[in-house]
Design a protein around this motif. Structure first.
Motif, PDB file in Angstrom:
ATOM      1  N   LEU A 197     -34.940 -63.814  56.784  1.00  0.00           N
ATOM      2  CA  LEU A 197     -35.707 -62.708  56.205  1.00  0.00           C
ATOM      3  C   LEU A 197     -36.177 -63.049  54.790  1.00  0.00           C
ATOM      4  N   GLY A 198     -35.299 -63.671  54.017  1.00  0.00           N
ATOM      5  CA  GLY A 198     -35.676 -64.075  52.666  1.00  0.00           C
ATOM      6  C   GLY A 198     -36.794 -65.096  52.678  1.00  0.00           C
ATOM      7  N   GLY A 199     -36.680 -66.081  53.571  1.00  0.00           N
ATOM      8  CA  GLY A 199     -37.725 -67.090  53.683  1.00  0.00           C
ATOM      9  C   GLY A 199     -39.054 -66.489  54.114  1.00  0.00           C
ATOM     10  N   ALA A 200     -38.997 -65.537  55.056  1.00  0.00           N
ATOM     11  CA  ALA A 200     -40.218 -64.879  55.516  1.00  0.00           C
ATOM     12  C   ALA A 200     -40.870 -64.084  54.383  1.00  0.00           C
ATOM     13  N   PHE A 201     -40.041 -63.442  53.562  1.00  0.00           N
ATOM     14  CA  PHE A 201     -40.564 -62.668  52.432  1.00  0.00           C
ATOM     15  C   PHE A 201     -41.222 -63.587  51.400  1.00  0.00           C
ATOM     16  N   ILE A 202     -40.563 -64.696  51.084  1.00  0.00           N
ATOM     17  CA  ILE A 202     -41.140 -65.651  50.128  1.00  0.00           C
ATOM     18  C   ILE A 202     -42.459 -66.193  50.652  1.00  0.00           C
ATOM     19  N   ALA A 203     -42.501 -66.499  51.949  1.00  0.00           N
ATOM     20  CA  ALA A 203     -43.744 -67.003  52.552  1.00  0.00           C
ATOM     21  C   ALA A 203     -44.867 -65.984  52.406  1.00  0.00           C
ATOM     22  N   TYR A 204     -44.516 -64.704  52.594  1.00  0.00           N
ATOM     23  CA  TYR A 204     -45.535 -63.658  52.498  1.00  0.00           C
ATOM     24  C   TYR A 204     -46.067 -63.518  51.071  1.00  0.00           C
ATOM     25  N   ILE A 205     -45.161 -63.416  50.090  1.00  0.00           N
ATOM     26  CA  ILE A 205     -45.641 -63.215  48.713  1.00  0.00           C
ATOM     27  C   ILE A 205     -46.259 -64.493  48.149  1.00  0.00           C
ATOM     28  N   TYR A 206     -45.955 -65.648  48.765  1.00  0.00           N
ATOM     29  CA  TYR A 206     -46.602 -66.897  48.359  1.00  0.00           C
ATOM     30  C   TYR A 206     -48.077 -66.893  48.755  1.00  0.00           C
ATOM     31  N   SER A 207     -48.371 -66.373  49.953  1.00  0.00           N
ATOM     32  CA  SER A 207     -49.724 -66.473  50.500  1.00  0.00           C
ATOM     33  C   SER A 207     -50.561 -65.215  50.323  1.00  0.00           C
ATOM     34  N   ALA A 208     -49.919 -64.045  50.352  1.00  0.00           N
ATOM     35  CA  ALA A 208     -50.660 -62.789  50.475  1.00  0.00           C
ATOM     36  C   ALA A 208     -50.822 -62.074  49.142  1.00  0.00           C
ATOM     37  N   PRO A 209     -51.947 -61.386  48.944  1.00  0.00           N
ATOM     38  CA  PRO A 209     -52.076 -60.509  47.781  1.00  0.00           C
ATOM     39  C   PRO A 209     -51.179 -59.284  47.952  1.00  0.00           C
ATOM     40  N   PRO A 210     -50.769 -58.605  46.869  1.00  0.00           N
ATOM     41  CA  PRO A 210     -51.285 -58.813  45.516  1.00  0.00           C
ATOM     42  C   PRO A 210     -50.570 -59.902  44.719  1.00  0.00           C
ATOM     43  N   LEU A 211     -49.345 -60.293  45.116  1.00  0.00           N
ATOM     44  CA  LEU A 211     -48.617 -61.288  44.325  1.00  0.00           C
ATOM     45  C   LEU A 211     -49.222 -62.679  44.477  1.00  0.00           C
TER      46      LEU A 211
END
Length: 327
Positions: free
Chosen positions: A153-167
């Motif tokens: 879950l942590g890895g999936a979250f990092i992947a999301y905020i790495y690629s997706a806006p707004p972060l």
């Protein structure tokens, strides 16, 4: 007259292989949907994650060779590589379709080889598959707390905020590349260690430090995208500091933090492992001088192919040392 047909066939075969692996220099034109889906998952990027699981199992100090353990380790590699890394790469391509249209127009989405809804389905299937497998691994390991599931879950979250806006962390050369480095070194290492041992703060901190070397490796990949990054306002290190300075930052990060881990191994009296790790850094420095620092735009792939085997061997040496010391 020279027959150029064999050379042309070889070039086409190489281009198709690069396309399938998700590498730079591929060609468009693939129509097989399963090959296109595989290209989205960038199999070439699975290797360090799979290797990280091996290093984590070694650092646990508890891995014993048996058929059951081999199968469980293979399942963890499937989790870290094809499933979670495949999810990450597909998600990244989904959000990078505009920049890929500039830098890598042969990629599946900008080339029109696959539709956005098909990509969305692939993202969901890979994520659910990874989370399901991680929970099964927790059950096998008898974890009271589902560590493997939390890591996924942590890895999936990092992947999301790495690629997706707004972060969209990848817009920042430091944060984005560190997130990438930690995902490639620390996360799979933690998974392998937690599966066969008990994850502790010493291992967590050491691997996060080791991930700073991974930051340097991640920067190498930014040189191929410098024009598109500059056009779209992404603050990669080559864009922020220029090609030459960014190349030096990259190699300093790679070398310094490996040396730091070697120094730690000396401090816990694992001198033999520390010496081996130090010796494995030396050829990396040679290849940095031969290829990367002279022309990072032209020689990035050649440098990675030459130097990275020594870096990943050093990771295993460090893992074995930590397992031997009972850290």
């Amino acid at each position: 007259m020279t027959d150029t047909k064999p050379e042309k066939n070889q070039e086409e075969a190489t281009s198709k292989a690069r396309q399938l692996l998700g590498m730079k220099g591929a060609a468009s034109g693939e129509t097989n949907i399963w090959k296109i889906r595989l290209q989205l998952m960038k199999p070439i990027t699975w290797i360090p994650l799979i290797w990280g699981v091996v290093c984590g199992a070694a650092s646990s100090g508890n891995y014993v060779w048996s058929l059951e353990n081999v199968l469980i380790a293979a399942a963890c590699m499937l989790l870290s590589g094809p499933l979670m890394t495949g999810y990450t790469q597909t998600l990244n391509d989904f959000y990078d379709r505009e920049i890929d249209a500039i830098n890598e127009p042969y990629r599946p989405i900008p080339s029109g080889a696959i539709s956005v809804p098909q990509v969305t389905i692939q993202i969901v299937v890979l994520l659910l598959g990874g989370l399901g497998l991680s929970y099964l691994l927790d059950l096998w390991a008898g974890h009271e707390t589902p560590v493997m599931l939390y890591l996924s879950l942590g890895g999936a979250f990092i992947a999301y905020i790495y690629s997706a806006p707004p972060l969209k962390l990848k817009q920042n050369g430091w944060l984005g590349n560190y997130a990438l480095g930690a995902s490639y070194i620390a996360l799979p290492w933690w998974a392998g260690h937690a599966l066969f041992g008990e994850l502790n703060w010493t291992i967590v901190i050491l691997t996060l430090i080791y991930s700073c070397a991974g930051l340097g490796i991640a920067v190498v990949n930014d040189f191929k995208s410098v024009e598109g990054d500059r056009t779209l306002g992404l603050k990669s290190l080559p864009v922020m500091f220029g090609i030459t300075t960014a190349a030096w930052i990259c190699v300093i990060m790679i070398d310094t933090f490996q040396m730091g881990i070697a120094g730690y191994l000396v401090s816990i009296h694992e001198n033999l492992y520390a010496s081996i790790l130090f010796l494995l850094v030396l050829p990396q420095i040679v290849f940095q001088d031969m290829y990367f620092l002279r022309d990072p735009l032209e020689n990035d792939v050649k440098y990675q192919a030459s130097a990275q085997p020594f870096l990943v061997l050093g990771m295993l040496v460090a893992g074995l040392a930590l397992g031997h010391a009972g850290v």
